[in-house]
Design a protein around this motif. Structure first.
Motif, PDB file in Angstrom:
ATOM      1  N   SER B 167       0.835  -1.191   0.036  1.00  0.00           N
ATOM      2  CA  SER B 167      -0.082  -0.205  -0.099  1.00  0.00           C
ATOM      3  C   SER B 167       0.741   1.228  -0.014  1.00  0.00           C
ATOM      4  N   ASP B 168       0.232   2.380  -0.084  1.00  0.00           N
ATOM      5  CA  ASP B 168       1.067   3.636  -0.147  1.00  0.00           C
ATOM      6  C   ASP B 168       1.726   3.822   1.132  1.00  0.00           C
ATOM      7  N   ALA B 169       0.807   3.445   2.224  1.00  0.00           N
ATOM      8  CA  ALA B 169       1.447   3.592   3.535  1.00  0.00           C
ATOM      9  C   ALA B 169       2.500   2.872   3.920  1.00  0.00           C
ATOM     10  N   GLU B 170       2.680   1.697   3.337  1.00  0.00           N
ATOM     11  CA  GLU B 170       3.803   0.696   3.276  1.00  0.00           C
ATOM     12  C   GLU B 170       4.906   1.146   2.577  1.00  0.00           C
ATOM     13  N   VAL B 171       4.664   1.631   1.353  1.00  0.00           N
ATOM     14  CA  VAL B 171       5.678   2.288   0.552  1.00  0.00           C
ATOM     15  C   VAL B 171       6.526   3.644   1.082  1.00  0.00           C
ATOM     16  N   ALA B 172       5.560   4.173   1.990  1.00  0.00           N
ATOM     17  CA  ALA B 172       6.106   5.583   2.717  1.00  0.00           C
ATOM     18  C   ALA B 172       7.311   5.170   3.612  1.00  0.00           C
ATOM     19  N   LYS B 173       6.713   4.041   4.342  1.00  0.00           N
ATOM     20  CA  LYS B 173       7.574   3.637   5.273  1.00  0.00           C
ATOM     21  C   LYS B 173       9.043   3.027   4.738  1.00  0.00           C
ATOM     22  N   ILE B 174       8.879   2.367   3.979  1.00  0.00           N
ATOM     23  CA  ILE B 174      10.244   1.699   3.271  1.00  0.00           C
ATOM     24  C   ILE B 174      11.014   3.069   2.447  1.00  0.00           C
ATOM     25  N   ALA B 175      10.255   3.771   1.723  1.00  0.00           N
ATOM     26  CA  ALA B 175      10.891   4.970   1.316  1.00  0.00           C
ATOM     27  C   ALA B 175      11.664   5.748   2.257  1.00  0.00           C
ATOM     28  N   HIS B 176      10.941   6.007   3.264  1.00  0.00           N
ATOM     29  CA  HIS B 176      11.700   6.824   4.374  1.00  0.00           C
ATOM     30  C   HIS B 176      12.946   6.129   4.862  1.00  0.00           C
ATOM     31  N   LEU B 247      35.644  -2.124   0.353  1.00  0.00           N
ATOM     32  CA  LEU B 247      34.770  -2.309   1.610  1.00  0.00           C
ATOM     33  C   LEU B 247      33.292  -2.349   1.047  1.00  0.00           C
ATOM     34  N   MET B 248      32.431  -3.069   1.706  1.00  0.00           N
ATOM     35  CA  MET B 248      31.094  -3.274   1.349  1.00  0.00           C
ATOM     36  C   MET B 248      30.296  -3.234   2.331  1.00  0.00           C
ATOM     37  N   LEU B 249      29.289  -2.716   2.632  1.00  0.00           N
ATOM     38  CA  LEU B 249      28.124  -2.629   3.619  1.00  0.00           C
ATOM     39  C   LEU B 249      26.870  -3.040   3.353  1.00  0.00           C
ATOM     40  N   ASP B 250      26.189  -3.900   3.611  1.00  0.00           N
ATOM     41  CA  ASP B 250      24.799  -4.146   3.263  1.00  0.00           C
ATOM     42  C   ASP B 250      23.931  -4.284   4.342  1.00  0.00           C
ATOM     43  N   THR B 251      22.966  -3.306   4.552  1.00  0.00           N
ATOM     44  CA  THR B 251      21.948  -3.049   5.827  1.00  0.00           C
ATOM     45  C   THR B 251      20.707  -3.198   5.387  1.00  0.00           C
ATOM     46  N   GLY B 252      19.766  -3.887   6.260  1.00  0.00           N
ATOM     47  CA  GLY B 252      18.512  -3.882   6.452  1.00  0.00           C
ATOM     48  C   GLY B 252      18.265  -3.016   7.682  1.00  0.00           C
ATOM     49  N   CYS B 253      17.913  -1.942   7.453  1.00  0.00           N
ATOM     50  CA  CYS B 253      17.478  -0.984   8.593  1.00  0.00           C
ATOM     51  C   CYS B 253      16.032  -0.838   8.548  1.00  0.00           C
ATOM     52  N   THR B 254      15.262  -0.527   9.910  1.00  0.00           N
ATOM     53  CA  THR B 254      14.030  -0.729  10.077  1.00  0.00           C
ATOM     54  C   THR B 254      13.319   0.916  10.412  1.00  0.00           C
ATOM     55  N   PHE B 255      12.197   1.186   9.651  1.00  0.00           N
ATOM     56  CA  PHE B 255      11.343   2.218  10.366  1.00  0.00           C
ATOM     57  C   PHE B 255      10.004   1.714  10.447  1.00  0.00           C
ATOM     58  N   ASP B 256       9.507   1.772  11.563  1.00  0.00           N
ATOM     59  CA  ASP B 256       7.896   1.429  12.000  1.00  0.00           C
ATOM     60  C   ASP B 256       7.918  -0.011  11.437  1.00  0.00           C
ATOM     61  N   GLY B 257       8.815  -0.998  11.679  1.00  0.00           N
ATOM     62  CA  GLY B 257       8.647  -2.322  11.185  1.00  0.00           C
ATOM     63  C   GLY B 257       8.802  -2.618   9.786  1.00  0.00           C
ATOM     64  N   TYR B 258       9.337  -1.652   8.895  1.00  0.00           N
ATOM     65  CA  TYR B 258       9.710  -1.975   7.374  1.00  0.00           C
ATOM     66  C   TYR B 258      11.016  -1.843   7.246  1.00  0.00           C
ATOM     67  N   PHE B 259      11.325  -2.533   6.347  1.00  0.00           N
ATOM     68  CA  PHE B 259      12.936  -2.824   6.008  1.00  0.00           C
ATOM     69  C   PHE B 259      13.385  -1.716   4.674  1.00  0.00           C
TER      70      PHE B 259
END
Lengths: 393, 393
Positions: B167-176, B247-259
């Motif tokens: 949903s748009d709300a989900e995309v907004a969290k991932i985009a953030h 050097l390579m860094l690969d990260t999964g960070c979260t905002f409000d439960g979205y990566f």
């Protein structure tokens, strides 16, 4: 961050320790009549191989470790883990190009089981309390269909018995992270202030923990509210800390893949007498727990000792379901300090004491310490919480 | 950290969105002939209830969500989660005092299934690729024994179909969170330097991400080595960064439960031509992937487009097994950009493009972007990686 970080224990484990874990498992397998152990979850695979990676965060690929009756464990894993697994003490590492949904390791695993233990083997698989099977259930059913003669028995008691008693090297990692987080809690008066949204207080605390040397902060929950909080598992909201709040943070930080798990309470300015009394009760309940922890005692006796203090003070016992648990590679592990748990405490166990109580108008409070059991009783790994509810501001 | 944090999207979801998710599931349940969905894992429970807590870190307690053919989902959960679940849109929340090993929710779940769907219902349970059952297998067997008339069918296609399109709300969290981490990578020249142990580089990066506003850094892997790295899933060691490293860094960070989930590569001083060429190939492969992503295309076409660039450049394709995947509540989700995946791309899908290649003497390189699919093609959520391997120092 310019202060030097505290000296950290060496990372990883000596091969001798991994050999010993495997041989102890194999002795227990003989007792249980298991020809093979089949392990699918991160802590079990790591326990026997030393394989440590955050890659388990991705649910896409299953990973398998087989422990035969003699010799080294055999890894059956996705290709992407081959290089990392090759650095462990294992020799026999079998990989497939995962993900491959139509055969995501099932054929390779079938073949490996057949080769190591035959078609009619008894395979120990953790299936009991606090366990789960980390592979698609449909793939597990496929495996059973491919090997219809297999007898699958519950290996939870075996794995539990091994993992509950920690080695010195394991204890050192937990002790280290508990010290770092104790240091972080000591910074509370500088980290938290009235007007700060709880989500920012959490952020400040996580940053402090990282700055002090923890590897990760996989778990941080807490709460804050006037005279107390009512929930201990929610993520933080935007509500600012206010004078009169009780603030609680409960964190599982890690060092080299080992957790601490404890909390601290703070009064923001003046808070209620009820909150101070609850804190006092929980402090004394924890002392009673510490007095009850000794080799030979059962976990339910530790529970009873803490519960007696709460009941004498007229406190309701909250909804946590137990007053502490084991910890190590996981935030919570067997045993439980609960009426149902007859586990006999042994030296080397790492345990939390975590009495909780409900009070006032829907408030609750928790209080938690981490300890290792020694021959003569508990040794605290956390810096003991202050005797009275500490005040900030 | 004194700069203001970027404006964040609102936390949580409007009830209307949770209602819609449930109704869409119920429509698909009718098609599939399911009387009930049984969900046991964190993302599935959260998807329908909005229930967000890091407490799932503790493996001790199982949690259940039942989606009936009509009406709201029903939660069957440990008492400790009652207060947090009561803040969601659900009304019917049934709790038991977990942990209770001899009946850890099984009776309560049995009763709820019987009440909602009867003794001979068809229950959809995710059992397929990228799923697992998060409850003790022995308890699941007990449930089957208590309800022998139950038909348990695979709900993976249903859950997958719903969750793949955001949903748009989900995309907004991932985009953030992707923007925040893009900002963190932009700080790389200040964060990393020759002589810094890799573990400290990771710590500096995690701290920067938190400082910029991510909630958590559940996933950070990477590597560094002369002219390249050879493993992308190991935790960092103590080896200091050296001139000539990649050097390579690969990260999964979260905002409000979205990566978010992406990586960046850096040359520490002068590095090899081979590394620069690999970077160039992967950059162009990603461009080819971006050109191939459009509604109506299949994931395997996106894979083929990226692969063609690697093959034209004579690169081996590494051991990752795919060139990207979905993401959202989990670090990796369906679909996969892989030869096996015929999933048709739709607007609202959030995807990574992640070509990988082997080169030189056992080196490998990865390159990753995150995007959302729009009607007219991909919209990047990450700030595109530099055209050429960026240099630090």
């Amino acid at each position: 961050m310019t202060a030097p970080l505290p000296a950290a224990p060496e990372r990883g484990f000596a091969e001798a320790e991994l050999v010993q874990r495997t041989q102890r498992a194999q002795a227990l397998m003989r007792e249980a009549g298991f020809d093979l152990l089949l392990l699918t979850t991160e802590p079990e695979v790591r326990y026997f191989s030393g394989f440590l990676t955050p890659f388990w965060q991705s649910p896409t690929r299953p990973w398998f470790l087989l422990v035969p009756r003699a010799g080294k464990p055999v890894a059956v894993i996705p290709e992407i883990g081959g290089a990392c697994m090759a650095r462990t003490w294992l020799d026999d590492i079998r990989t497939w190009p995962a993900p491959r949904p139509d055969d995501d390791g099932v054929s390779l695993l079938t073949e490996a089981i057949r080769e190591l233990a035959g078609d009619a083997a008894t395979v120990g698989l953790p299936m009991g309390h606090e366990s789960h099977l980390r592979m698609p259930l449909a793939d597990f059913q496929r495996l059973r269909e491919r090997l219809p003669g297999l007898d699958v028995a519950d290996a939870t008691p075996l794995v539990r018995r091994l993992r509950m008693v920690k080695s010195d090297a394991e204890v050192a990692k937990i002790a280290h992270v508990a010290t770092l987080v104790s240091d972080a809690f000591d910074q509370a008066p500088r980290l938290f202030r009235v007007g700060m949204p709880l989500v920012e207080a959490f952020r400040a605390f996580k940053t402090a923990c990282l700055g002090l040397g923890v590897d990760d902060v996989p778990y941080l929950v807490g709460g804050a509210g006037p005279g107390g909080y009512d929930d201990i598992i929610s993520p933080p909201g935007e509500r600012p800390l206010a004078d009169g709040d009780v603030l609680m943070l409960d964190t599982g930080c890690t060092f080299d893949g080992y957790f601490c798990d404890f909390d601290r309470n703070f009064a923001i300015g003046d808070t209620s007498d009820a909150a101070r009394r609850a804190y006092d009760t929980l402090y004394r309940a924890t002392e009673a727990g510490l007095a009850a922890v000794r080799p030979g005692a059962a976990c339910r006796e530790v529970h009873r000792a803490m519960r007696a203090v709460l009941e004498a003070d007229g406190g309701a016992t909250g909804n946590v379901g137990r007053f502490g648990h084991g910890l190590g590679m996981q935030l919570t592990e067997w045993p439980s300090h609960a009426a149902f748990d007859t586990t006999v405490i042994e030296p080397g166990m790492v345990l939390t004491l975590e009495p909780a109580m409900a009070y006032g108008d829907g408030r609750m409070m928790v209080h938690e310490e981490n300890l290792v059991v020694r021959d003569d009783g508990p040794e605290l790994l956390t810096r003991r919480a202050p005797r009275a509810l500490p005040r900030i501001g």
